[in-house]
Design a protein around this motif. Structure first.
Motif, PDB file in Angstrom:
ATOM      1  N   ARG A   6     -70.558 -20.162-156.113  1.00  0.00           N
ATOM      2  CA  ARG A   6     -70.500 -20.239-155.473  1.00  0.00           C
ATOM      3  C   ARG A   6     -69.647 -19.571-153.804  1.00  0.00           C
ATOM      4  O   ARG A   6     -70.158 -20.450-152.364  1.00  0.00           O
ATOM      5  CB  ARG A   6     -70.449 -22.502-155.171  1.00  0.00           C
ATOM      6  N   LEU A   7     -68.222 -19.102-154.338  1.00  0.00           N
ATOM      7  CA  LEU A   7     -67.701 -19.037-153.336  1.00  0.00           C
ATOM      8  C   LEU A   7     -67.321 -17.552-153.058  1.00  0.00           C
ATOM      9  O   LEU A   7     -67.766 -16.854-151.724  1.00  0.00           O
ATOM     10  CB  LEU A   7     -66.187 -19.142-154.039  1.00  0.00           C
ATOM     11  N   TYR A  60     -57.098 -32.635-154.182  1.00  0.00           N
ATOM     12  CA  TYR A  60     -58.243 -32.064-153.303  1.00  0.00           C
ATOM     13  C   TYR A  60     -58.752 -31.771-152.151  1.00  0.00           C
ATOM     14  O   TYR A  60     -57.686 -32.124-150.795  1.00  0.00           O
ATOM     15  CB  TYR A  60     -58.813 -33.570-152.972  1.00  0.00           C
ATOM     16  N   PHE A  62     -59.766 -27.379-150.108  1.00  0.00           N
ATOM     17  CA  PHE A  62     -60.561 -26.021-150.281  1.00  0.00           C
ATOM     18  C   PHE A  62     -60.382 -25.458-151.037  1.00  0.00           C
ATOM     19  O   PHE A  62     -59.152 -25.266-151.697  1.00  0.00           O
ATOM     20  CB  PHE A  62     -60.339 -24.989-149.359  1.00  0.00           C
ATOM     21  N   PRO A  63     -60.585 -25.052-152.332  1.00  0.00           N
ATOM     22  CA  PRO A  63     -62.595 -25.035-152.064  1.00  0.00           C
ATOM     23  C   PRO A  63     -62.865 -25.541-152.734  1.00  0.00           C
ATOM     24  O   PRO A  63     -64.260 -26.556-153.274  1.00  0.00           O
ATOM     25  CB  PRO A  63     -63.201 -23.611-152.588  1.00  0.00           C
ATOM     26  N   ASP A  65     -62.859 -29.026-152.931  1.00  0.00           N
ATOM     27  CA  ASP A  65     -63.653 -30.361-152.534  1.00  0.00           C
ATOM     28  C   ASP A  65     -64.854 -29.995-152.242  1.00  0.00           C
ATOM     29  O   ASP A  65     -65.841 -30.529-152.251  1.00  0.00           O
ATOM     30  CB  ASP A  65     -63.046 -30.470-151.111  1.00  0.00           C
ATOM     31  N   GLN A  66     -65.552 -28.725-151.533  1.00  0.00           N
ATOM     32  CA  GLN A  66     -66.850 -28.503-151.417  1.00  0.00           C
ATOM     33  C   GLN A  66     -67.069 -28.573-152.915  1.00  0.00           C
ATOM     34  O   GLN A  66     -68.332 -29.050-152.701  1.00  0.00           O
ATOM     35  CB  GLN A  66     -66.443 -27.034-150.880  1.00  0.00           C
ATOM     36  N   LEU A  67     -67.021 -27.649-153.544  1.00  0.00           N
ATOM     37  CA  LEU A  67     -67.384 -27.989-154.819  1.00  0.00           C
ATOM     38  C   LEU A  67     -67.832 -28.904-155.612  1.00  0.00           C
ATOM     39  O   LEU A  67     -68.415 -28.865-156.193  1.00  0.00           O
ATOM     40  CB  LEU A  67     -66.359 -26.879-156.053  1.00  0.00           C
ATOM     41  N   GLY A  69     -68.492 -31.588-153.680  1.00  0.00           N
ATOM     42  CA  GLY A  69     -69.327 -32.308-153.535  1.00  0.00           C
ATOM     43  C   GLY A  69     -71.092 -31.841-153.347  1.00  0.00           C
ATOM     44  O   GLY A  69     -71.726 -31.971-153.359  1.00  0.00           O
ATOM     45  N   ARG A  70     -71.016 -30.271-153.896  1.00  0.00           N
ATOM     46  CA  ARG A  70     -72.095 -29.814-154.154  1.00  0.00           C
ATOM     47  C   ARG A  70     -72.017 -30.484-155.371  1.00  0.00           C
ATOM     48  O   ARG A  70     -74.032 -30.465-155.399  1.00  0.00           O
ATOM     49  CB  ARG A  70     -71.689 -28.519-153.851  1.00  0.00           C
ATOM     50  N   GLN A  74     -75.392 -32.887-154.588  1.00  0.00           N
ATOM     51  CA  GLN A  74     -76.067 -31.501-154.189  1.00  0.00           C
ATOM     52  C   GLN A  74     -76.768 -31.989-155.113  1.00  0.00           C
ATOM     53  O   GLN A  74     -77.394 -30.759-155.316  1.00  0.00           O
ATOM     54  CB  GLN A  74     -75.889 -30.170-153.433  1.00  0.00           C
TER      55      GLN A  74
END
Length: 215
Positions: A6-7, A60, A62-63, A65-67, A69-70, A74
């Motif tokens: 994902r990164l 918490y 980047f990255p 927090d995005q992971l 969240g996904r 999601q």
């Protein structure tokens, strides 16, 4: 089905080993909760009043927090192995821990379709050879999300919300969650686990939010 990082978009895993290694662990850190600090300290400013100790793997930001969240919002469950690997960075005493996830209320569980803390707790237990108690705690009422609430509002939001569904019979218990912010949820859950007979309680989470590593 082929999965890309994902990164960096490298094929093979939702988070490749190189990107996983690049996610930092806090150093120096609070000696109580392991949140990153400018200089090491026995306790950071937020966890001074915690009675249940906590350990977090990473800040918490980047990255991560995005992971998270996904993973959480999601339903990208392919990230579970990587997040579980990050959680296993936490050094713990050599006990036969019983892993208990922070529970969701049945309404939120139905909306989301899974409990992210339960997936992390189960994976941690399986990889370390510990016991797993998915039904150890029950959330008695549906509460607003902790996101956006501060200090006293977070504590009031989870006051009296948990009930133990089993007797922990002098077992050491790990309370597992994805993110710790003020610690209100952990403290509320931990008090119930303590009343249910646990001999030792530690909260663990992938990340700590709401407290800057440079603070």
């Amino acid at each position: 089905m082929l999965v890309n990082c994902r990164l960096c978009n490298w094929p093979g895993a939702a988070l490749c080993e190189r990107c996983l290694d690049d996610i930092p662990s806090p150093d120096p850190a609070c000696e109580f909760c392991h949140t990153g600090l400018a200089v090491p300290a026995p306790r950071c400013g937020i966890c001074l009043d915690w009675s249940i100790p906590a350990r977090v793997a990473c800040p918490y930001g980047f990255p991560l927090d995005q992971l998270l969240g996904r993973f959480k919002y999601q339903r990208e469950l392919s990230l579970l192995p990587a997040l579980s690997a990050i959680l296993r960075r936490i050094a713990l005493p050599d006990d036969d821990w019983l892993c208990v996830p922070v529970p969701l209320h049945r309404q939120r569980l139905a909306e989301r379709g899974f409990n992210q803390a339960a997936l992390l707790a189960k994976s941690l237990a399986q990889r370390r050879g510990w016991s797993y108690a998915p039904d150890g705690l029950l959330r008695l009422r549906h509460t607003p999300p902790q996101v956006g609430l501060q200090g006293n509002a977070r504590r009031a939001n989870v006051e009296g919300v948990f009930r133990a569904q089993r007797w922990f019979a002098s077992r050491p218990v790990l309370i597992v969650d994805d993110v710790i912010t003020t610690g209100a949820t952990l403290q509320a859950a931990g008090q119930v686990v303590r009343q249910a007979g646990a001999s030792r309680i530690v909260g663990v989470a992938v990340a700590r939010a709401g407290y800057a590593a440079s603070a």
